[in-house]
Design an enzyme around this catalytic site. Structure first.
Site, PDB file in Angstrom:
ATOM      1  N   ALA A 101       0.863  -1.181   0.000  1.00 56.45           N
ATOM      2  CA  ALA A 101       0.000   0.000   0.000  1.00 56.45           C
ATOM      3  C   ALA A 101       0.899   1.230   0.000  1.00 56.45           C
ATOM      4  O   ALA A 101       2.027   1.178   0.491  1.00 56.45           O
ATOM      5  CB  ALA A 101      -0.893   0.015   1.234  1.00 56.45           C
ATOM      6  N   PHE A 102       0.387   2.332  -0.520  1.00 56.45           N
ATOM      7  CA  PHE A 102       1.227   3.527  -0.598  1.00 56.45           C
ATOM      8  C   PHE A 102       1.686   4.008   0.769  1.00 56.45           C
ATOM      9  O   PHE A 102       2.671   4.711   0.895  1.00 56.45           O
ATOM     10  CB  PHE A 102       0.488   4.661  -1.339  1.00 56.45           C
ATOM     11  CG  PHE A 102      -0.546   5.367  -0.503  1.00 56.45           C
ATOM     12  CD1 PHE A 102      -1.868   4.975  -0.514  1.00 56.45           C
ATOM     13  CD2 PHE A 102      -0.187   6.441   0.286  1.00 56.45           C
ATOM     14  CE1 PHE A 102      -2.821   5.635   0.259  1.00 56.45           C
ATOM     15  CE2 PHE A 102      -1.132   7.110   1.062  1.00 56.45           C
ATOM     16  CZ  PHE A 102      -2.450   6.697   1.047  1.00 56.45           C
ATOM     17  N   LYS A 103       0.956   3.627   1.800  1.00 58.85           N
ATOM     18  CA  LYS A 103       1.282   4.130   3.129  1.00 58.85           C
ATOM     19  C   LYS A 103       2.622   3.628   3.648  1.00 58.85           C
ATOM     20  O   LYS A 103       3.136   4.140   4.640  1.00 58.85           O
ATOM     21  CB  LYS A 103       0.164   3.780   4.105  1.00 58.85           C
ATOM     22  CG  LYS A 103      -1.146   4.471   3.751  1.00 58.85           C
ATOM     23  CD  LYS A 103      -2.199   4.282   4.827  1.00 58.85           C
ATOM     24  CE  LYS A 103      -3.457   5.074   4.523  1.00 58.85           C
ATOM     25  NZ  LYS A 103      -4.280   4.446   3.472  1.00 58.85           N
ATOM     26  N   ASP A 104       3.192   2.639   2.981  1.00 53.39           N
ATOM     27  CA  ASP A 104       4.524   2.173   3.367  1.00 53.39           C
ATOM     28  C   ASP A 104       5.538   3.314   3.352  1.00 53.39           C
ATOM     29  O   ASP A 104       6.446   3.352   4.180  1.00 53.39           O
ATOM     30  CB  ASP A 104       5.012   1.081   2.398  1.00 53.39           C
ATOM     31  CG  ASP A 104       4.371  -0.272   2.681  1.00 53.39           C
ATOM     32  OD1 ASP A 104       4.085  -0.555   3.863  1.00 53.39           O
ATOM     33  OD2 ASP A 104       4.166  -1.046   1.730  1.00 53.39           O
ATOM     34  N   ALA A 158       4.889   5.633   6.426  1.00 51.89           N
ATOM     35  CA  ALA A 158       5.092   4.907   7.684  1.00 51.89           C
ATOM     36  C   ALA A 158       6.576   4.659   7.935  1.00 51.89           C
ATOM     37  O   ALA A 158       7.066   4.855   9.051  1.00 51.89           O
ATOM     38  CB  ALA A 158       4.331   3.584   7.661  1.00 51.89           C
TER      39      ALA A 158
END
Ligand SMILES: *Cc1c(COP(=O)(O)O)cnc(C)c1O
Length: 427
Positions: free
Chosen positions: A105-108, A111
Site C-alpha cells: 500500500a502507498f502508506k509504506d 510509515a
C-alpha cells in the site's frame, strides 16, 4: 522548520516536536510556516536526478537542520526501497502503482519515513514512546511493518471490527513484538475519535504520538511519488492531471504540496466513494462532516477527512481558488465495480477498487487533448482480494509479502468504548 497548529491556539513548534506530538495541544494539525518552491532548474532537469536525490530535495526544507543531512539521506534510502511504476491503461491515462512496498500500500512510504524519524529523535531517550494509530485498513499494516522492532517504540493500532479486509487484518494482527492490535466495535471514525481523545487525556502518562496522516512525517513524504511520476512523464509534453483516491485526503494534500514546490501539475481530482463530504463541500460551499459509510473501497470510508483543513490552508481558505485547481467527485460501489470490469476488458489491467475510483475521477474530469491523466493505484489488488475476484474473472496471485502473513494467527484485543482503550493505555 517550524510548524503551526491549524487551530491557531497552540504555540508554533519544531519538526521534531511536531513529529513526536502528532497533534497540537489545541487538537489542531500542524502545517509548515513556510513553503519555498524548488529552483526552476531542478524541476527542468529532474530526469538527471535519482529518486533518492529528488526525495531529498523535496523534503529537506521541512526537516531543516533537525536531522543531519547524511542521516536524512539514509532515512530516504530506507524509505524509497522499491519502484513506483507507471502503467498505461488508456491512450491518455496511466496508473501510478504505489503498492510495491512491504505491505503493498502507498502508506509504506510515509510509515517507514516516520518510523525512522521517530527512532532518530528518541534514540537518547530512556522513556518509550507509544504510537497510537487508527486505521480504516491499510495504515495499520504499513505502520505495524514500518515500526516493527523499532527500539523504544510501542505501537497500538485500533481498527474497526469486520470493516477491514482479511489480508489487511492479518497484516496488522500477526506481527507481535512491539505491535498490539485493538479490534474496535465500531467504524473507522470511532477509532479516530478514540485516538484523538486519548491524546488529550491527562490521566494517561505514557508519551503518545500518532502515525495517521495528520503526523507531518507520515504526510510529507507522500509528495515524493508525484515528483517521480512527473520525472517519467515530462517527456510527453502534456499537462498532468492527477486523480487521487481519497479518504483522509493526506495523499492528495501531499500532491498539492508538491505543486506548491513548483512541480507543474495542471489539476487535481480527489476521487471518493459515497463518503462525499468534500465533493458536497465544493458544490454547496458548506463543510458538513458525516458519519462514514462502509464501501468496497474501505480505506476511503472517512466521513470527516482530517487533512482537508490543510488543503484549505494551501488555498488560503479561498473556495474559488481551490475549485480552479481541484475537483472532487464521488462514486458508488456499483460504478466502481463496473469500472474495474471496463478497465480489465479494455486493457487487461486489474485495478483494485480504490484505483478504479481514481480512474473514474479522471473520466469524469474529462481530459482534454493536451492533458495526460494519472490515477494513483494505492493498493495491490490482493489487499482487496474478495472484491477483485468476485468482480473480475481473475485469480490474483499472492505476492510473497502477503504469503508471509496470511496464514499467521490473528491476535487482537477487543475494545468496545474509549474506557476500554484508556484502561489498556493505563496498564
Ligand atoms: C489510505 C488509503 C487511501 C486514502 O488515502 P488518504 O491519504 O487517506 O486520502 C486510498 N487508498 C488506499 C488503498 C488506502 O490505503
Amino acid at each position: 522548520m517550524n510548524y503551526y497548529s491549524l487551530h491557531h491556539k497552540s504555540p508554533n513548534t519544531s519538526f521534531k516536536n511536531a513529529v513526536i506530538q502528532g497533534l497540537a495541544k489545541d487538537r489542531g494539525i500542524y502545517f509548515p510556516e513556510n513553503i519555498t518552491p524548488l529552483s526552476k532548474d531542478f524541476i527542468a532537469n529532474i530526469t538527471e536526478y535519482t529518486n533518492h536525490e529528488i526525495a531529498y530535495e523535496a523534503i529537506k526544507q521541512f526537516v531543516g537542520d533537525e536531522i543531519p543531512t547524511e542521516k536524512l539521506k539514509e532515512i530516504i534510502k530506507e524509505t524509497i526501497s522499491f519502484d513506483f511504476p507507471l502503467v498505461k491503461v488508456d491512450d491518455n491515462i496511466a496508473s501510478l502503482e504505489l503498492f510495491h512496498g512491504p505491505t503493498m500500500a502507498f502508506k509504506d512510504v510515509g510509515a517507514k519515513f516516520m518510523a525512522q524519524c521517530l527512532a532518530y529523535f528518541n534514540k537518547d531517550n530512556e522513556e518509550e514512546v507509544t504510537v497510537l494509530v487508527a486505521t480504516s485498513g491499510d495504515t495499520g499494516g504499513a505502520v505495524a511493518n514500518g515500526f516493527l522492532g523499532a527500539k523504544g517504540v510501542n505501537v497500538v493500532i485500533l481498527y474497526p471490527s469486520g470493516k477491514v479486509s482479511n489480508v489487511q487484518e492479518k497484516q496488522l494482527t500477526t506481527l507481535g513484538q512491539n505491535i498490539t492490535a485493538l479490534e474496535v466495535d465500531g467504524v473507522f471514525d470511532d477509532c479516530q475519535e478514540m485516538v484523538k481523545t486519548a491524546f488529550l487525556d491527562e490521566d494517561i502518562k505514557r508519551t503518545l504520538t500518532s502515525a495517521n496522516s495528520i503526523n507531518i512525517a507520515r504526510w510529507l513524504p507522500q509528495m515524493f511519488y508525484f515528483f517521480f511520476a512527473y520525472k517519467e512523464l515530462q517527456k510527453t509534453n502534456k499537462e498532468l492531471v492527477f486523480s487521487v483516491p481519497s479518504g483522509n485526503f493526506g495523499n492528495i494534500c501531499a500532491g498539492i504540496m508538491a505543486q506548491k514546490l513548483g512541480l507543474p501539475i495542471k489539476h487535481f481530482v480527489a476521487s471518493t466513494n459515497i463518503n462525499d463530504t468534500v465533493p458536497n463541500y465544493l458544490v454547496a460551499g458548506v463543510y458538513s462532516p458525516k458519519p462514514s459509510k462502509a464501501t468496497i473501497s474501505n480505506a476511503m470510508d472517512v466521513g470527516n477527512p482530517s487533512n482537508f483543513i490543510r488543503i484549505r490552508e494551501l488555498f488560503n481558505n479561498d473556495l474559488e481558488a481551490l475549485k480552479s485547481a481541484f475537483s472532487s467527485y464521488s462514486f458508488s460501489d456499483e460504478e466502481t465495480r463496473e469500472t474495474m470490469k471496463k478497465i480489465y476488458g479494455d486493457s487487461g489491467y486489474v485495478a483494485d477498487p480504490h484505483g478504479a475510483v481514481g480512474y473514474l475521477g479522471l473520466k469524469k474530469y474529462n481530459l482534454q487533448a493536451n492533458e495526460f491523466g494519472v490515477f494513483l493505484e494505492t493498493a495491490h489488488p490482493v489487499k482487496f482480494l474478495d472484491v477483485v475476484e468476485e468482480t473480475l474473472p481473475v485469480k490474483v496471485a499472492i505476492p510473497v509479502q502477503i504469503q508471509k502473513v496470511i496464514n499467521n494467527k490473528k491476535v487482537a484485543i477487543k475494545v468496545a468504548s474509549y474506557e476500554d482503550l484508556k484502561a489498556f493505555l493505563m496498564k
